[in-house]
Design a protein around this motif. Structure first.
Motif, short mmCIF file in Angstrom:
data_model
loop_
_atom_site.label_atom_id
_atom_site.label_comp_id
_atom_site.label_asym_id
_atom_site.label_seq_id
_atom_site.Cartn_x
_atom_site.Cartn_y
_atom_site.Cartn_z
N THR A 301 0.92 -1.46 -0.26
CA THR A 301 -0.32 0.07 -0.41
C THR A 301 1.10 1.10 0.02
O THR A 301 2.26 1.02 0.07
CB THR A 301 -0.82 -0.34 1.05
N SER A 302 0.22 2.08 -0.44
CA SER A 302 1.20 3.82 -0.57
C SER A 302 0.53 4.66 0.46
O SER A 302 0.41 5.79 0.16
CB SER A 302 1.11 3.84 -1.98
N ARG A 303 -0.27 3.93 1.27
CA ARG A 303 -0.92 4.77 2.67
C ARG A 303 -0.01 6.08 3.08
O ARG A 303 0.93 4.81 3.50
CB ARG A 303 -1.03 3.73 3.59
N GLN A 304 0.01 7.12 3.17
CA GLN A 304 0.42 8.02 4.15
C GLN A 304 0.40 8.48 5.16
O GLN A 304 -1.10 7.60 5.89
CB GLN A 304 0.25 9.62 2.78
N LEU A 305 1.36 8.74 5.62
CA LEU A 305 1.18 8.76 7.54
C LEU A 305 1.80 10.36 7.94
O LEU A 305 1.65 11.55 6.62
CB LEU A 305 2.16 8.44 8.28
N PRO A 306 1.17 10.58 8.43
CA PRO A 306 2.16 11.96 8.58
C PRO A 306 2.51 12.77 8.65
O PRO A 306 3.63 11.71 8.61
CB PRO A 306 1.73 12.42 10.54
N THR A 307 2.93 13.72 7.67
CA THR A 307 4.30 14.76 7.39
C THR A 307 5.36 14.42 8.59
O THR A 307 4.63 14.98 9.39
CB THR A 307 4.32 15.54 6.95
N GLY A 308 6.70 13.74 7.67
CA GLY A 308 7.41 13.87 9.21
C GLY A 308 7.76 12.83 9.65
O GLY A 308 8.68 12.80 10.33
N PHE A 309 6.48 11.85 9.60
CA PHE A 309 6.71 10.86 10.83
C PHE A 309 7.51 9.80 10.68
O PHE A 309 8.70 9.87 11.97
CB PHE A 309 5.14 10.38 10.66
N GLU A 310 7.78 9.54 9.63
CA GLU A 310 8.64 8.40 9.24
C GLU A 310 10.25 8.78 9.42
O GLU A 310 10.99 8.23 10.31
CB GLU A 310 8.44 7.45 8.06
N LYS A 311 10.42 9.95 8.82
CA LYS A 311 11.94 10.79 9.24
C LYS A 311 11.75 10.95 11.05
O LYS A 311 12.85 10.69 12.05
CB LYS A 311 11.85 12.05 7.93
#
Length: 448
Positions: A301-311
Motif C-alpha cells: 500500500t502507498s498509505r500516507q502517514l502524517p508528514t515527517g512521521f517516518e523521518k
C-alpha cells in the motif's frame, strides 16, 4: 495396483492466507511421517501464494509435498474498502464464492488418487464444501474437517446458533449466508482437527465435544501447527525487517500488524502513528491493506502517514508497507510485544513464541480470540472492548497500552505469563505432549 504400504493424504485449504498458512504447516508436518504421501490441492495462484509466504521451514521442504493446481476461472479482485461499515474483508467474497467451482476437478483428483493407494485421507478446511467427495462414495477413503479458528470461537458460534442469534456483528451479511450454505452441506466427517492445544484451550475443547456437529466425533487438538522450534532457513534470503530488529536490545520492540485480511482507516492510522511515537518505545509497524484475491498484482500500500512521521521516528520505529515473515519477527529476540488483530494464526504464533499481545480485534473469530488471550490466559490486554469497535482508538489509548505491556509491574507479570505459556505450548508438540500424542493417534488410525 494400489500401494498397500502407503496412505495418501489430500489437504484442501480455503483460499485465504490464514487458512493456507495453517494447512501448509500441517502438510509439512505430516510429510515428515513415514508411510504418508501428502498432497496439497488448491488453485494455482493460491498454491503459489502459500509457497511464497512459507515461514519456519527451509524451501527445500516443499519438495516433500505434491501440489495440485485446481482450475478456477478469472474472478473479480477489487481493492479493500477501509471505510466499509464492516471491518470484514467483503472485497474477497467473490473469491470465497468461487470455491464451489473447484468441486468437479477436486472430485476427479480424489478418484484418481484413491485407485493408487491403500487408503485415501481427505482433510478439508471447514469452509470448503466436500459434497463432491461424499457423492463419489470412495470405499477406501475417509474425510476429516480442519477447523482453523480457536475452540473458544467454535464454542461461541455453537452457542449463538442455539440461541437463534446470528453472526451479524462478526462478519458481513454475504459471508454469513456463505457460512450458512456450508453448514447445510451434509459431510460425513470422521473427525475434527483443530490448530490448538489443551495447554491453551482444554476447557473449550471439552465443551466443543458436546456441541452440535462435534458431538460423538473425535477432536484432535494438534497445535501449534507453526514450527516450534523454527527450522533452519539458511537457504532463504533474510528480510530487511529482521536485519533492522538485529540492531535493537532484547524484548524492546513492539511489533504492530493487523494481518492479511484487515485494513484500517486513514484516521485510525494517524492516531496509531501518534500513539506509537508518544509511547517512546521502539516499534516495527506493518502498514498494508488487506490482500486482494490476486495478491501478486497488489502486494503493498502507498498509505500516507502524517508528514515527517517516518523521518522523526527513524532509528526507533520502522514502517513496512509489504508482507513480512511474521513468525520470524515474533521469534526474534528483539520483539517484546505484539499489537495484533488476533487472527488465530497470529495468536498461536505469538503464544508459541512467548510474546504478550495488545489485542485489537476487528471481525470474525478475533473478538473471541482476544478475550481468550487477555482475560483467560492473561497473556495480553485489550486495546479496546468489542462494544466500542466502531470507534477510532485514540493516540492516548495506544500509548497507554504500549506502556502497560512494555513497562512496570503489570507488564512484567504479563510478559512472564506469556513466557510460561510459550514453554507449555511448545512442549505440547514434543514427545509426551498433548498435541504430539493426538497426532500420533490420528496417524496410527490412518495406518491401521
Amino acid at each position: 495396483m494400489p500401494n498397500v504400504d502407503e496412505v495418501t493424504v489430500v489437504i484442501v485449504p480455503f483460499p485465504a492466507h490464514g487458512h493456507l498458512n495453517q494447512l501448509l504447516h500441517f502438510s509439512l508436518l505430516l510429510s515428515t511421517r513415514s508411510g504418508l504421501t501428502v498432497h496439497f490441492a488448491s488453485t494455482a495462484s493460491h498454491n503459489r501464494q502459500a509457497k511464497l509466504r512459507l515461514q519456519g521451514w527451509p524451501l527445500s521442504s516443499l519438495s516433500s509435498i505434491h501440489f495440485h493446481d485446481l482450475p478456477l476461472p478469472s474472478i473479480p479482485s477489487p481493492p479493500p474498502n477501509p471505510h466499509s461499515p464492516y471491518s470484514f474483508p467483503t472485497h474477497l467474497q467473490p473469491l470465497f464464492d468461487s470455491t464451489d467451482l473447484i468441486r468437479s476437478p477436486l472430485s476427479s483428483l480424489l478418484l484418481s488418487l484413491s485407485a493408487s493407494f491403500r487408503r485415501l485421507v481427505v482433510i478439508h478446511d471447514h469452509l470448503i464444501s466436500l459434497d463432491c467427495f461424499e457423492a463419489a462414495a470412495i470405499p477406501n477413503a475417509e474425510s476429516y474437517t480442519f477447523c482453523g479458528p480457536s475452540a473458544a470461537f467454535l464454542c461461541e458460534v455453537e452457542q449463538l446458533m442455539k440461541q437463534g442469534n446470528g453472526l451479524e456483528e462478526l462478519a458481513s451479511p454475504e459471508f454469513i449466508r456463505f457460512i450458512e450454505r456450508r453448514r447445510r452441506d451434509v459431510i460425513t466427517s470422521s473427525g475434527f482437527i483443530i490448530n490448538t492445544c489443551r495447554e491453551m484451550e482444554s476447557k473449550f475443547i471439552d465443551i466443543l465435544a458436546l456441541q452440535g456437529d462435534f458431538l460423538g466425533k473425535p477432536i484432535f487438538a494438534i497445535g501449534p501447527l507453526n514450527p516450534v522450534p523454527m527450522h533452519n532457513n539458511t537457504n532463504i534470503s533474510r528480510d530487511e525487517c529482521l536485519e533492522w530488529l538485529d540492531g535493537h536490545p532484547p524484548s524492546s520492540v513492539v511489533y504492530v500488524s493487523f494481518g492479511t485480511m484487515s485494513t484500517i482507516s486513514d484516521e485510525q492510522a494517524e492516531q496509531l502513528a501518534s500513539g506509537l511515537r508518544r509511547s517512546g518505545h521502539r516499534f516495527l509497524w506493518v502498514l498494508r491493506d488487506a490482500d486482494r484475491a490476486d495478491i501478486f498484482s497488489f502486494e503493498s500500500t502507498s498509505r500516507q502517514l502524517p508528514t515527517g512521521f517516518e523521518k522523526a521516528v527513524e532509528g526507533v520505529g520502522k514502517v513496512v508497507r509489504g508482507w513480512v515473515p511474521q513468525l520470524d519477527v515474533l521469534a526474534h529476540q528483539a520483539t517484546g510485544g505484539f499489537m495484533s488483530h488476533c487472527g488465530w494464526n497470529s495468536c498461536m504464533e505469538a503464544v508459541s513464541c512467548g510474546v504478550p499481545v495488545m489485542a485489537w480485534p476487528m471481525h470474525s473469530d478475533q473478538p473471541a480470540n482476544a478475550r481468550l488471550l487477555a482475560e483467560g490466559l492473561k497473556v495480553g490486554v485489550l486495546v479496546r472492548g468489542w462494544d466500542r469497535r466502531r470507534e477510532v482508538v485514540a493516540a492516548e489509548r495506544v500509548e497507554e497500552v504500549v506502556r502497560m505491556v512494555m513497562e512496570g509491574e503489570e507488564g512484567r507479570s504479563m510478559r512472564e505469563k506469556a513466557r510460561e505459556m510459550g514453554e507449555a505450548v511448545r512442549a505440547a508438540r514434543k514427545d509426551g505432549g498433548s498435541s504430539k500424542e493426538a497426532l500420533d493417534v490420528l496417524v496410527a488410525h490412518w495406518k491401521r
